[in-house]
Design a protein around this motif. Structure first.
Motif, PDB file in Angstrom:
ATOM      1  N   PHE A 208       4.700  -7.589 -37.493  1.00  0.00           N
ATOM      2  CA  PHE A 208       4.754  -6.596 -38.746  1.00  0.00           C
ATOM      3  C   PHE A 208       4.085  -6.850 -40.179  1.00  0.00           C
ATOM      4  N   ILE A 209       4.119  -7.617 -40.908  1.00  0.00           N
ATOM      5  CA  ILE A 209       3.662  -8.230 -42.713  1.00  0.00           C
ATOM      6  C   ILE A 209       2.517  -8.525 -42.359  1.00  0.00           C
ATOM      7  N   LEU A 210       1.646  -9.155 -41.113  1.00  0.00           N
ATOM      8  CA  LEU A 210       0.228  -8.912 -40.699  1.00  0.00           C
ATOM      9  C   LEU A 210      -0.585  -7.583 -40.348  1.00  0.00           C
ATOM     10  N   THR A 211       0.792  -6.520 -39.849  1.00  0.00           N
ATOM     11  CA  THR A 211       0.164  -5.499 -39.678  1.00  0.00           C
ATOM     12  C   THR A 211       0.046  -4.333 -41.168  1.00  0.00           C
ATOM     13  N   TYR A 212       0.826  -4.547 -41.489  1.00  0.00           N
ATOM     14  CA  TYR A 212       1.229  -4.780 -43.031  1.00  0.00           C
ATOM     15  C   TYR A 212       0.478  -4.838 -43.674  1.00  0.00           C
ATOM     16  N   LEU A 213      -0.021  -6.240 -43.985  1.00  0.00           N
ATOM     17  CA  LEU A 213      -0.966  -6.895 -45.279  1.00  0.00           C
ATOM     18  C   LEU A 213      -2.415  -5.893 -44.991  1.00  0.00           C
ATOM     19  N   LEU A 214      -2.853  -6.124 -43.747  1.00  0.00           N
ATOM     20  CA  LEU A 214      -3.997  -6.693 -43.338  1.00  0.00           C
ATOM     21  C   LEU A 214      -4.070  -4.928 -43.192  1.00  0.00           C
ATOM     22  N   SER A 215      -3.718  -3.728 -42.749  1.00  0.00           N
ATOM     23  CA  SER A 215      -4.046  -2.779 -42.884  1.00  0.00           C
ATOM     24  C   SER A 215      -3.891  -1.415 -43.841  1.00  0.00           C
TER      25      SER A 215
ATOM     26  N   ILE B 177      12.457  -4.421 -50.086  1.00  0.00           N
ATOM     27  CA  ILE B 177      12.516  -3.622 -48.642  1.00  0.00           C
ATOM     28  C   ILE B 177      12.837  -4.525 -47.617  1.00  0.00           C
ATOM     29  N   LEU B 178      11.551  -5.378 -47.082  1.00  0.00           N
ATOM     30  CA  LEU B 178      11.246  -6.237 -46.218  1.00  0.00           C
ATOM     31  C   LEU B 178      12.375  -6.723 -46.055  1.00  0.00           C
ATOM     32  N   GLY B 179      12.856  -7.690 -47.109  1.00  0.00           N
ATOM     33  CA  GLY B 179      13.423  -8.544 -47.002  1.00  0.00           C
ATOM     34  C   GLY B 179      15.122  -8.097 -46.701  1.00  0.00           C
ATOM     35  N   SER B 180      15.619  -6.771 -47.456  1.00  0.00           N
ATOM     36  CA  SER B 180      15.773  -6.278 -47.328  1.00  0.00           C
ATOM     37  C   SER B 180      16.628  -6.273 -45.703  1.00  0.00           C
ATOM     38  N   ILE B 181      15.479  -5.906 -45.046  1.00  0.00           N
ATOM     39  CA  ILE B 181      16.178  -5.764 -43.614  1.00  0.00           C
ATOM     40  C   ILE B 181      15.495  -5.996 -42.326  1.00  0.00           C
ATOM     41  N   PHE B 182      15.108  -7.616 -42.593  1.00  0.00           N
ATOM     42  CA  PHE B 182      15.687  -8.560 -42.163  1.00  0.00           C
ATOM     43  C   PHE B 182      16.027  -9.805 -42.932  1.00  0.00           C
ATOM     44  N   TYR B 183      17.388  -8.966 -43.439  1.00  0.00           N
ATOM     45  CA  TYR B 183      17.989 -10.206 -44.216  1.00  0.00           C
ATOM     46  C   TYR B 183      18.726 -11.530 -43.536  1.00  0.00           C
ATOM     47  N   ASN B 184      18.524 -12.318 -44.349  1.00  0.00           N
ATOM     48  CA  ASN B 184      19.368 -13.160 -42.905  1.00  0.00           C
ATOM     49  C   ASN B 184      19.626 -13.394 -42.077  1.00  0.00           C
ATOM     50  N   LEU B 185      18.594 -13.696 -41.006  1.00  0.00           N
ATOM     51  CA  LEU B 185      18.023 -13.545 -39.672  1.00  0.00           C
ATOM     52  C   LEU B 185      18.833 -14.774 -39.949  1.00  0.00           C
ATOM     53  N   LYS B 186      19.106 -14.788 -38.566  1.00  0.00           N
ATOM     54  CA  LYS B 186      20.217 -16.319 -38.065  1.00  0.00           C
ATOM     55  C   LYS B 186      18.981 -17.009 -37.158  1.00  0.00           C
ATOM     56  N   ASP B 187      19.989 -18.113 -37.155  1.00  0.00           N
ATOM     57  CA  ASP B 187      18.745 -19.512 -36.276  1.00  0.00           C
ATOM     58  C   ASP B 187      19.550 -20.038 -35.405  1.00  0.00           C
ATOM     59  N   ASN B 188      18.852 -18.522 -33.678  1.00  0.00           N
ATOM     60  CA  ASN B 188      19.072 -18.673 -32.735  1.00  0.00           C
ATOM     61  C   ASN B 188      18.289 -18.204 -31.729  1.00  0.00           C
ATOM     62  N   LEU B 189      18.091 -17.437 -30.571  1.00  0.00           N
ATOM     63  CA  LEU B 189      17.452 -17.532 -29.973  1.00  0.00           C
ATOM     64  C   LEU B 189      16.897 -15.439 -30.350  1.00  0.00           C
ATOM     65  N   LEU B 190      17.540 -15.032 -30.587  1.00  0.00           N
ATOM     66  CA  LEU B 190      18.027 -13.815 -31.354  1.00  0.00           C
ATOM     67  C   LEU B 190      16.548 -13.383 -32.294  1.00  0.00           C
ATOM     68  N   GLY B 191      17.536 -14.505 -33.681  1.00  0.00           N
ATOM     69  CA  GLY B 191      16.827 -14.358 -34.656  1.00  0.00           C
ATOM     70  C   GLY B 191      15.388 -14.756 -34.289  1.00  0.00           C
ATOM     71  N   ALA B 192      14.897 -15.766 -33.474  1.00  0.00           N
ATOM     72  CA  ALA B 192      13.997 -16.371 -33.473  1.00  0.00           C
ATOM     73  C   ALA B 192      12.444 -15.367 -33.011  1.00  0.00           C
ATOM     74  N   GLU B 193      13.806 -14.255 -31.648  1.00  0.00           N
ATOM     75  CA  GLU B 193      12.663 -12.390 -32.099  1.00  0.00           C
ATOM     76  C   GLU B 193      12.449 -12.281 -32.661  1.00  0.00           C
ATOM     77  N   GLU B 194      13.632 -11.512 -33.932  1.00  0.00           N
ATOM     78  CA  GLU B 194      13.747 -11.120 -35.129  1.00  0.00           C
ATOM     79  C   GLU B 194      12.705 -11.425 -36.190  1.00  0.00           C
ATOM     80  N   ARG B 195      12.485 -12.829 -36.056  1.00  0.00           N
ATOM     81  CA  ARG B 195      11.171 -13.798 -36.618  1.00  0.00           C
ATOM     82  C   ARG B 195       9.854 -13.300 -36.207  1.00  0.00           C
ATOM     83  N   VAL B 196       9.513 -13.251 -35.365  1.00  0.00           N
ATOM     84  CA  VAL B 196       7.808 -13.424 -34.777  1.00  0.00           C
ATOM     85  C   VAL B 196       7.460 -11.899 -34.620  1.00  0.00           C
ATOM     86  N   GLY B 197       8.787 -11.417 -35.241  1.00  0.00           N
ATOM     87  CA  GLY B 197       8.309  -9.415 -34.989  1.00  0.00           C
ATOM     88  C   GLY B 197       8.261  -9.010 -36.371  1.00  0.00           C
ATOM     89  N   LEU B 198       8.867  -9.882 -37.044  1.00  0.00           N
ATOM     90  CA  LEU B 198       8.783 -10.164 -38.339  1.00  0.00           C
ATOM     91  C   LEU B 198       7.609 -10.291 -39.189  1.00  0.00           C
TER      92      LEU B 198
END
Length: 253
Positions: free
Chosen positions: A31-38, A7-28
């Motif tokens: 979220f992964i840390l919050t989800y796994l640690l909580s 589900i998480l992979g489908s939401i962030f599916y195939n992020l682009k290698d640009n500045l917007l994609g970098a910001e989305e990766r940081v957000g991803l």
């Protein structure tokens, strides 16, 4: 975990290698840390139940607290590794993170350590708190505080000096930094071009976030392992103290 990863992979599916994609990766990654640690607080009732059984059986001399602590630490390693694989595989390749296979191995190792760190924290607080309600509240407050000082919301340089210690003891800081380094430390990855020349690289993103480079990767692993050992050792000390007190009460009665 497999369903969550898909589900998480489908939401962030195939992020682009640009500045917007970098910001989305940081957000991803945040979220992964919050989800796994909580999400590991779900195991709190199990550990609380085990604590009662442990105190009862150690009072009769069935086994030592150290035996339980070691066994508890070892038995979760393969189980959490399986969970890490089930989560990491779909997320990593659906999102389109660093295409290097070694980068994927490092990502998997980080996910495994994150899960084991969270498990160790729950083990520690389950030895300390009186019941599930208090334990859940305490763990949620601690995790929320650690996430606040992880460097995602406010950088280390923007934190007041009297709060900077929270940044360094945050369970989120080191895996978050590790995920960013794993993704952006490749100097060949360019995120923005101008007139055919690269003006923003992955290394620039790391510098902007205030993190190190690939050389600090193993330092983060070591610190995460140290966190695991500290929380496990503290839980052992608390359990030993509890069991000793119960044994003394049993003798007096």
């Amino acid at each position: 975990m497999l369903v969550s990863g898909i589900i998480l992979g489908s939401i962030f599916y195939n992020l682009k290698d640009n500045l917007l994609g970098a910001e989305e990766r940081v957000g991803l990654f945040a979220f992964i840390l919050t989800y796994l640690l909580s999400s590991t607080t779900e195991a709190l009732p199990i550990f609380l139940q085990e604590r009662e059984i442990l105190m009862k059986e150690t009072s009769h001399g069935s086994y030592r607290v150290s035996s339980y602590a070691i066994a508890n630490g070892l038995v979760y390693l393969p189980f959490l590794l399986i969970l890490a694989i089930l989560f990491a595989v779909p997320v990593y390749w659906l999102v389109g993170l660093n295409h290097s296979f070694m980068a994927f191995i490092h990502f998997l190792l980080l996910i495994w350590l994150i899960l084991y760190t969270a498990n160790s924290v729950v083990v520690c607080f389950s030895a300390l708190v009186p019941n599930f309600i208090v334990g859940n509240s305490v763990i949620s407050a601690v995790m929320g505080s650690f996430f606040l000082f992880s460097g995602y919301f406010i950088s280390k340089h923007g934190m007041p000096n009297y709060w900077i210690f929270m940044h360094y003891i945050s369970l989120f800081k080191y895996p978050f930094e590790g995920l960013l380094i794993n993704e952006f430390s490749d100097s060949k990855k360019c995120l923005d071009y101008m007139f055919g020349k690269c003006v923003v690289s992955g290394a620039d993103v790391l510098r902007e976030e205030g993190y190190g480079d690939d050389k600090t990767r193993w330092r983060n692993y070591v610190i995460m392992v140290c966190f695991i050992l500290v929380y496990r050792f503290v839980s052992y000390l608390i359990l030993r103290c509890r069991c000793s007190q119960r044994g003394i009460k049993g003798i007096l009665i």
